[in-house]
Design an enzyme around this catalytic site. Sequence first.
Site, PDB file in Angstrom:
ATOM      1  N   GLU A 101       1.154  -1.169  -0.291  1.00  0.00           N
ATOM      2  CA  GLU A 101      -0.157   0.271  -0.009  1.00  0.00           C
ATOM      3  C   GLU A 101       1.089   0.937   0.064  1.00  0.00           C
ATOM      4  O   GLU A 101       2.070   1.024   0.483  1.00  0.00           O
ATOM      5  CB  GLU A 101      -0.732  -0.421   1.445  1.00  0.00           C
ATOM      6  CG  GLU A 101      -2.109   0.848   1.416  1.00  0.00           C
ATOM      7  CD  GLU A 101      -3.424   1.350   0.250  1.00  0.00           C
ATOM      8  OE1 GLU A 101      -2.127   1.818  -0.717  1.00  0.00           O
ATOM      9  OE2 GLU A 101      -3.647   1.218   0.510  1.00  0.00           O
ATOM     10  N   ASP A 105      -3.262   5.449   6.609  1.00  0.00           N
ATOM     11  CA  ASP A 105      -4.207   6.628   7.507  1.00  0.00           C
ATOM     12  C   ASP A 105      -4.968   6.397   8.092  1.00  0.00           C
ATOM     13  O   ASP A 105      -4.474   6.357   9.636  1.00  0.00           O
ATOM     14  CB  ASP A 105      -4.943   7.349   5.903  1.00  0.00           C
ATOM     15  CG  ASP A 105      -4.970   8.970   6.491  1.00  0.00           C
ATOM     16  OD1 ASP A 105      -4.527   9.565   7.246  1.00  0.00           O
ATOM     17  OD2 ASP A 105      -6.272   9.441   5.781  1.00  0.00           O
ATOM     18  N   PHE A 154      -1.116  16.219   3.698  1.00  0.00           N
ATOM     19  CA  PHE A 154      -1.865  15.291   2.416  1.00  0.00           C
ATOM     20  C   PHE A 154      -0.361  15.566   1.531  1.00  0.00           C
ATOM     21  O   PHE A 154      -0.028  16.685   1.164  1.00  0.00           O
ATOM     22  CB  PHE A 154      -3.223  16.173   1.953  1.00  0.00           C
ATOM     23  CG  PHE A 154      -3.497  15.335   0.915  1.00  0.00           C
ATOM     24  CD1 PHE A 154      -4.321  14.222   1.131  1.00  0.00           C
ATOM     25  CD2 PHE A 154      -2.753  16.146  -0.317  1.00  0.00           C
ATOM     26  CE1 PHE A 154      -4.921  13.939   0.130  1.00  0.00           C
ATOM     27  CE2 PHE A 154      -3.324  14.680  -1.424  1.00  0.00           C
ATOM     28  CZ  PHE A 154      -4.715  13.958  -1.123  1.00  0.00           C
TER      29      PHE A 154
HETATM   30  P1  5GP Z   1      -6.949   4.627   4.766  1.00  0.00           P
HETATM   31  O1  5GP Z   1      -8.387   3.742   4.857  1.00  0.00           O
HETATM   32  O2  5GP Z   1      -5.947   4.151   5.876  1.00  0.00           O
HETATM   33  O3  5GP Z   1      -7.238   5.685   5.548  1.00  0.00           O
HETATM   34  O4  5GP Z   1      -6.793   5.520   3.793  1.00  0.00           O
HETATM   35  C1  5GP Z   1      -5.616   5.175   3.226  1.00  0.00           C
HETATM   36  C2  5GP Z   1      -5.429   5.722   1.390  1.00  0.00           C
HETATM   37  O5  5GP Z   1      -6.310   7.085   1.396  1.00  0.00           O
HETATM   38  C3  5GP Z   1      -4.304   5.263   0.811  1.00  0.00           C
HETATM   39  O6  5GP Z   1      -4.884   4.652   0.089  1.00  0.00           O
HETATM   40  C4  5GP Z   1      -5.501   6.809  -0.238  1.00  0.00           C
HETATM   41  O7  5GP Z   1      -5.721   6.175  -1.991  1.00  0.00           O
HETATM   42  C5  5GP Z   1      -5.955   8.416   1.008  1.00  0.00           C
HETATM   43  N1  5GP Z   1      -4.646   8.766   1.455  1.00  0.00           N
HETATM   44  C6  5GP Z   1      -4.662   8.970   2.673  1.00  0.00           C
HETATM   45  N2  5GP Z   1      -3.741   9.316   2.926  1.00  0.00           N
HETATM   46  C7  5GP Z   1      -3.069  10.240   1.450  1.00  0.00           C
HETATM   47  C8  5GP Z   1      -2.588  11.350   1.500  1.00  0.00           C
HETATM   48  O8  5GP Z   1      -1.227  12.105   1.856  1.00  0.00           O
HETATM   49  N3  5GP Z   1      -2.181  11.554   0.097  1.00  0.00           N
HETATM   50  C9  5GP Z   1      -2.573  10.876  -1.039  1.00  0.00           C
HETATM   51  N4  5GP Z   1      -2.585  11.142  -2.424  1.00  0.00           N
HETATM   52  N5  5GP Z   1      -3.420  10.089  -0.376  1.00  0.00           N
HETATM   53  C10 5GP Z   1      -3.795   9.657   0.774  1.00  0.00           C
END
Ligand code: 5GP
Length: 179
Positions: A101, A105, A154
């Site tokens: 991955e 986040d 971000f």
């Molecule tokens: P989670 O389910 O852990 O919240 O989300 C992970 C997904 O959120 C990542 O695969 C990505 O697509 C998106 N994401 C989370 N933080 C960022 C960030 O800082 N930048 C970008 N471009 N995508 C993020």
Amino acid sequence: MSEFNNPKLEILISTDQLKERVREMGAQITRDYAGRNPELICVLKGAMVFMSDLVRAIDLPLSMDFIAVSSYGKGMNTSGEVKIVKDLDEPLEGRNIILVEDILDTGLTLNYLSNNFRSRGASSIAIATLLNKPDRRKVDVEVSYQGFEIPDKFVVGYGLDFAERYRNLPFIAVVKDPV
Ligand code: 5GP
């Protein structure tokens, strides 16, 4: 106009830092999976640049598969249910999976995917994430391989986008005033 020298981008992790860290992660996986032929599963689209560098740093026979997911609706709810938009091509039965991955986040995506893969009969599941934003975690996720811990900002580049832009940057950056 140059995209890589775009003045709106503030570099957080340089190309050299990425190269070095991905090389170390590959060496660690090579040691840990000796004799086990892992299956690396890339979460599209964000993890594809990391995946392509990581597999070339792993000196073992391995196989690859790809999955694409999207969250239901705009804000992901706490159930963390995600929709599989493109499923795997191969069965997981008996395989040693490394889930690759781009960024961890809230943890909802990886939590959902690892439970889903376990229910399909994978022998083992490890998570390799390039980036980790621990401040935003909603569910606990056990990470076996992590590139960098980053603050709650971000980020874009090296596969990560903002509205589909910036995936091709060879470094990780923060976009100053994205609109
Ligand atoms: P989670 O389910 O852990 O919240 O989300 C992970 C997904 O959120 C990542 O695969 C990505 O697509 C998106 N994401 C989370 N933080 C960022 C960030 O800082 N930048 C970008 N471009 N995508 C993020």
